[in-house]
Scaffold this motif. Sequence first.
Motif, PDB file in Angstrom:
ATOM      1  N   THR A   1       0.837  -1.204   0.000  1.00  0.00           N
ATOM      2  CA  THR A   1       0.000   0.000   0.000  1.00  0.00           C
ATOM      3  C   THR A   1       0.871   1.252   0.000  1.00  0.00           C
ATOM      4  O   THR A   1       1.903   1.304   0.666  1.00  0.00           O
ATOM      5  CB  THR A   1      -0.931  -0.002   1.230  1.00  0.00           C
ATOM      6  OG1 THR A   1      -1.816  -1.115   1.136  1.00  0.00           O
ATOM      7  CG2 THR A   1      -1.749   1.269   1.312  1.00  0.00           C
TER       8      THR A   1
ATOM      9  N   ARG B   1      -3.647   4.039  -1.029  1.00  0.00           N
ATOM     10  CA  ARG B   1      -4.142   3.372  -2.230  1.00  0.00           C
ATOM     11  C   ARG B   1      -3.236   2.182  -2.563  1.00  0.00           C
ATOM     12  O   ARG B   1      -2.026   2.218  -2.300  1.00  0.00           O
ATOM     13  CB  ARG B   1      -4.142   4.372  -3.404  1.00  0.00           C
ATOM     14  CG  ARG B   1      -4.847   3.861  -4.642  1.00  0.00           C
ATOM     15  CD  ARG B   1      -4.965   4.964  -5.685  1.00  0.00           C
ATOM     16  NE  ARG B   1      -5.674   4.485  -6.868  1.00  0.00           N
ATOM     17  CZ  ARG B   1      -7.007   4.500  -6.983  1.00  0.00           C
ATOM     18  NH1 ARG B   1      -7.756   4.999  -6.036  1.00  0.00           N
ATOM     19  NH2 ARG B   1      -7.580   4.033  -8.082  1.00  0.00           N
TER      20      ARG B   1
ATOM     21  N   PHE C   1      -1.210  -0.458  -5.094  1.00  0.00           N
ATOM     22  CA  PHE C   1      -0.392  -0.230  -6.286  1.00  0.00           C
ATOM     23  C   PHE C   1      -1.213  -0.511  -7.544  1.00  0.00           C
ATOM     24  O   PHE C   1      -2.185  -1.265  -7.525  1.00  0.00           O
ATOM     25  CB  PHE C   1       0.835  -1.152  -6.266  1.00  0.00           C
ATOM     26  CG  PHE C   1       1.696  -0.994  -5.044  1.00  0.00           C
ATOM     27  CD1 PHE C   1       1.977   0.255  -4.527  1.00  0.00           C
ATOM     28  CD2 PHE C   1       2.211  -2.107  -4.402  1.00  0.00           C
ATOM     29  CE1 PHE C   1       2.766   0.398  -3.399  1.00  0.00           C
ATOM     30  CE2 PHE C   1       3.005  -1.980  -3.274  1.00  0.00           C
ATOM     31  CZ  PHE C   1       3.281  -0.723  -2.769  1.00  0.00           C
ATOM     32  N   ASP C   2      -0.794   0.098  -8.652  1.00  0.00           N
ATOM     33  CA  ASP C   2      -1.471  -0.136  -9.928  1.00  0.00           C
ATOM     34  C   ASP C   2      -1.353  -1.596 -10.355  1.00  0.00           C
ATOM     35  O   ASP C   2      -2.250  -2.148 -10.993  1.00  0.00           O
ATOM     36  CB  ASP C   2      -0.856   0.743 -11.027  1.00  0.00           C
ATOM     37  CG  ASP C   2      -1.097   2.221 -10.802  1.00  0.00           C
ATOM     38  OD1 ASP C   2      -1.842   2.583  -9.865  1.00  0.00           O
ATOM     39  OD2 ASP C   2      -0.526   3.018 -11.571  1.00  0.00           O
TER      40      ASP C   2
ATOM     41  N   HIS D   1       7.633   0.380  -7.395  1.00  0.00           N
ATOM     42  CA  HIS D   1       6.226   0.366  -6.975  1.00  0.00           C
ATOM     43  C   HIS D   1       5.547   1.579  -7.600  1.00  0.00           C
ATOM     44  O   HIS D   1       6.046   2.705  -7.466  1.00  0.00           O
ATOM     45  CB  HIS D   1       6.105   0.475  -5.452  1.00  0.00           C
ATOM     46  CG  HIS D   1       7.017  -0.434  -4.689  1.00  0.00           C
ATOM     47  ND1 HIS D   1       8.371  -0.211  -4.586  1.00  0.00           N
ATOM     48  CD2 HIS D   1       6.778  -1.576  -3.991  1.00  0.00           C
ATOM     49  CE1 HIS D   1       8.925  -1.171  -3.855  1.00  0.00           C
ATOM     50  NE2 HIS D   1       7.985  -2.010  -3.494  1.00  0.00           N
TER      51      HIS D   1
ATOM     52  N   THR E   1       1.874   3.780  -8.191  1.00  0.00           N
ATOM     53  CA  THR E   1       0.485   4.044  -7.812  1.00  0.00           C
ATOM     54  C   THR E   1      -0.010   5.290  -8.530  1.00  0.00           C
ATOM     55  O   THR E   1       0.658   6.332  -8.496  1.00  0.00           O
ATOM     56  CB  THR E   1       0.347   4.289  -6.298  1.00  0.00           C
ATOM     57  OG1 THR E   1       0.808   3.147  -5.596  1.00  0.00           O
ATOM     58  CG2 THR E   1      -1.117   4.570  -5.921  1.00  0.00           C
TER      59      THR E   1
END
Lengths: 59, 134
Positions: free
Chosen positions: B31, B57, B59-60, B72, B74
Amino acid sequence: MNRNVEASVSAQLRVIAHPPEGWNVLKLYDELVHAGNDPKKMIIQDNYVIVYQTENWDG
Amino acid sequence: MADNVFDQGLQRIADTASQTAGYSSSRYIRTFSVDDSSTAFTQTTTTAGSPTNFYDRAFDSTPTRSGLVVTHTTTIPSADAAFTHRRIALHDDTTANVTGASATLVCGVDNLSIVKPNNVPFTYVITLTYADNT
């Protein structure tokens, strides 16, 4: 085992802004500066703007 | 500006790599968060504290590794987190469990001043670089 383990972890950051529908990258740049972002730290790319990245960025 | 991997985060990395007694299959770096606190992170920081604005949020996509660098990513949608981003961090729990008060911090960058308008999507890319210092 007589070999020392010498390792480290560091974090780096890059922030990218994407133009909303109908905007070009120059309008995006102007809006980001108007909002209060530091233009000295911003980099215009072909279709996005790097708002910020750490000095040790290596990603 | 300081970019830190906290002691708590290093412990989580060690627990996960060696599956120690502290290992949990749900506790791994998963996250992203951003907040507007001006409080500096330190090596012993465990929580984000009580920022006025805190946004987290997932991660994509699954993080990727190339050599010793793990990336990482997002993306914050245009209408979300429209405030001045002063700190970003990675956490070792699900978004449902991550809050400003959760002891989930792994690493972070502080002393930022990034203003996110409410009509512009931002993508945050955070890398963790594991270095062999021998």
